[in-house]
Design an enzyme around this catalytic site. Structure first.
Site, PDB file in Angstrom:
ATOM      1  CG  HIS A  33     -61.267   4.843 -58.747  1.00  0.00           C
ATOM      2  ND1 HIS A  33     -61.361   3.684 -58.383  1.00  0.00           N
ATOM      3  CD2 HIS A  33     -60.861   5.660 -57.981  1.00  0.00           C
ATOM      4  CE1 HIS A  33     -61.026   3.536 -57.042  1.00  0.00           C
ATOM      5  NE2 HIS A  33     -60.759   4.611 -56.743  1.00  0.00           N
TER       6      HIS A  33
ATOM      7  CG  HIS B 196     -59.008  -1.900 -53.142  1.00  0.00           C
ATOM      8  ND1 HIS B 196     -58.397  -2.029 -54.682  1.00  0.00           N
ATOM      9  CD2 HIS B 196     -59.289  -0.718 -53.051  1.00  0.00           C
ATOM     10  CE1 HIS B 196     -58.856  -0.957 -55.192  1.00  0.00           C
ATOM     11  NE2 HIS B 196     -59.052   0.036 -54.359  1.00  0.00           N
TER      12      HIS B 196
ATOM     13  CG  ASP C 189     -57.318   5.374 -50.577  1.00  0.00           C
ATOM     14  OD1 ASP C 189     -58.427   5.381 -50.745  1.00  0.00           O
ATOM     15  OD2 ASP C 189     -56.208   5.108 -51.646  1.00  0.00           O
TER      16      ASP C 189
ATOM     17  CG  ASP D   5     -57.615   7.355 -56.182  1.00  0.00           C
ATOM     18  OD1 ASP D   5     -56.543   7.374 -55.636  1.00  0.00           O
ATOM     19  OD2 ASP D   5     -58.712   6.902 -56.069  1.00  0.00           O
TER      20      ASP D   5
ATOM     21  CE1 TYR E 108     -53.158   4.607 -58.111  1.00  0.00           C
ATOM     22  CE2 TYR E 108     -54.176   5.247 -60.144  1.00  0.00           C
ATOM     23  CZ  TYR E 108     -54.063   5.303 -58.501  1.00  0.00           C
ATOM     24  OH  TYR E 108     -55.096   6.028 -57.898  1.00  0.00           O
TER      25      TYR E 108
ATOM     26  CG  HIS F 107     -52.252   6.716 -54.486  1.00  0.00           C
ATOM     27  ND1 HIS F 107     -52.362   6.136 -53.156  1.00  0.00           N
ATOM     28  CD2 HIS F 107     -53.647   6.646 -54.604  1.00  0.00           C
ATOM     29  CE1 HIS F 107     -53.766   5.757 -52.779  1.00  0.00           C
ATOM     30  NE2 HIS F 107     -54.358   6.041 -53.803  1.00  0.00           N
TER      31      HIS F 107
ATOM     32  CD  GLU G 269     -60.958   3.355 -52.939  1.00  0.00           C
ATOM     33  OE1 GLU G 269     -60.794   4.128 -53.717  1.00  0.00           O
ATOM     34  OE2 GLU G 269     -61.003   2.171 -52.928  1.00  0.00           O
TER      35      GLU G 269
ATOM     36  CG  HIS H 251     -61.885   9.474 -54.355  1.00  0.00           C
ATOM     37  ND1 HIS H 251     -62.928   8.712 -54.500  1.00  0.00           N
ATOM     38  CD2 HIS H 251     -60.477   8.213 -54.175  1.00  0.00           C
ATOM     39  CE1 HIS H 251     -62.604   7.522 -54.685  1.00  0.00           C
ATOM     40  NE2 HIS H 251     -61.404   7.229 -54.768  1.00  0.00           N
TER      41      HIS H 251
END
Ligand code: FEO
Length: 394
Positions: free
Chosen positions: A145, A24, A82, A164, A191, A224, A80, A78
């Site tokens: 986040h 993104h 991904d 994350d 990151y 990640h 999001e 989370h």
């Protein structure tokens, strides 16, 4: 990728996304990974999933350890995509009635992404889930986040599944800090700079809170990149440093240029800054990605921005960078502006306005030079840089 054993009954069953180069708007030069964790006891839990396109690989990885249908619980740290994109496929495989644990905000956010009639179970901060001997505790990590973010802590093994937080965009077979060593730190810093910097005050509070809960952490498993098992305190300490926005005697000069005049100014300013004994890094915005620029901004004491005047305004790449940087909320910087111009010369004034909006300490009204800097102009640039360098040294 083969599943990776982390501890007895704990595996990373996630995937490497080797060829992704943009996350993104953030440039990633080593791809990324979407980590998902299987925790096996009398009951079996899967913590997070992967991007939708990799769901089949996730199921294949799980199948190498257990029959996926044996999974009893899904935990979504989370929302999001991904990490949640693989939910429809995995739930279809294991049974759509299986409980899906998430935070209260997770329930709201997941339901908006997946209005299916799934067995959502919102958990309280501190709530526990027993898998048998293994006990999972859910810890609110709001705004680290997203508003829904939470951590999951495996008590006896002292493993923190941190979503994350503490991650890095890095695809590789080296899944642990003791294997990759310090080479991972620039990825962790990038990151942080591009995803987490604006939440710095909250990050410090969450780290303080975990310390106050007395949770010992032997291993950190982010969603990640690599897993921190040798020295998890290394990344926690780095997060404290970056969140406090501690800086070095360093300046970054961010610029674009039309006919090289602003570039010539940037290099003369860099020489002046360096003459004061300060590390300096000039970055041309059509050669350096904004996310690499932000990584340098994090530990720089001074941020110097240069733009030619184009159509009475800023060069578009400079406007882009200023918008991006303002959103990430860097703090306590010295700022200054410069640029070459033809006839109207608004760029310095416009940059200063943006730097002031970021509450940077503007230590000079700025330097603008018409058309091409001559010998005298270059000397002015050098002295301008020297003034900045001297202010950095304090
Ligand atoms: Fe890796 Fe906020 O998702």
């Amino acid at each position: 990728m083969q599943p990776v054993k982390i501890a007895e009954g704990v595996y990373d069953v996630g995937v490497n996304d080797w060829n992704s180069r943009n996350f993104h708007g953030y440039s990633i030069n080593m791809g990324t990974s979407y980590n998902a964790y299987l925790v096996i006891d009398e009951k079996i839990a899967l913590i997070d999933t992967v991007k939708k396109e990799f769901a089949a690989q996730l199921i294949e990885n799980i199948s190498k350890i257990i029959d996926p249908k044996k999974i009893d619980y899904i935990i979504s740290n989370h929302t999001e995509m991904d990490h949640s994109g693989g939910l429809p496929r995995i739930l279809h495989k294991i049974g759509e009635n299986k409980p899906l644990f998430c935070s209260k905000m997770g329930l709201k956010n997941l339901s908006m992404h997946f209005p299916q009639n799934w067995n959502y179970q919102a958990v309280e901060d501190g709530e526990e889930l027993s898998l048998g001997e293994k006990i999972l505790t859910f810890i609110e990590a709001k705004m680290l986040h997203w508003p829904d973010s939470m951590f999951t802590y495996l008590k006896k093994e002292k493993i923190l599944f941190s979503s994350d937080a503490f991650g890095q965009h890095y695809a590789g077979y080296e899944k642990f800090d003791d294997i990759i060593g310090d080479a991972i730190m620039p990825h962790a810093k990038k990151y942080f700079a591009n995803i987490l910097l604006l939440y710095s005050p909250l990050i410090l509070k969450i780290i303080e809170r975990i310390a106050s809960l007395g949770l010992e952490i032997n291993i950190i498993c982010p969603d990640h990149g690599i897993i921190w098992r040798k020295d998890p305190s290394k990344i926690i300490e780095a997060y404290i440093r970056w969140s406090k926005q501690e800086t070095k005697n360093k300046a970054v000069i961010i610029y674009d240029t039309m006919w090289h005049s602003t570039e010539i100014m940037a290099e003369a300013i860099a020489s002046g800054i360096n003459s004061a004994g300060v590390e300096v890094r000039p970055m041309h915005l059509r050669k350096c990605h904004r996310s690499d620029v932000m990584t340098e901004v994090v530990d720089s004491r001074a941020v110097i921005v240069g733009s030619p005047t184009l159509n009475n305004g800023l060069f578009p790449t400079v406007s882009d960078l200023l918008t991006y940087m303002k959103g990430l909320k860097p703090k306590d910087k010295i700022g200054a502006a410069f640029g070459s111009y033809g006839w109207s010369g608004e760029s310095v004034k416009l940059i200063n306005k943006e730097l002031e909006a970021m509450k940077f300490e503007i230590i000079d009204p700025g330097l603008k030079i018409q058309y091409v800097p001559d010998k005298e102009g270059l000397e002015m640039c050098f002295q301008f840089g020297k003034k900045i360098g001297t202010a950095i040294i304090g």
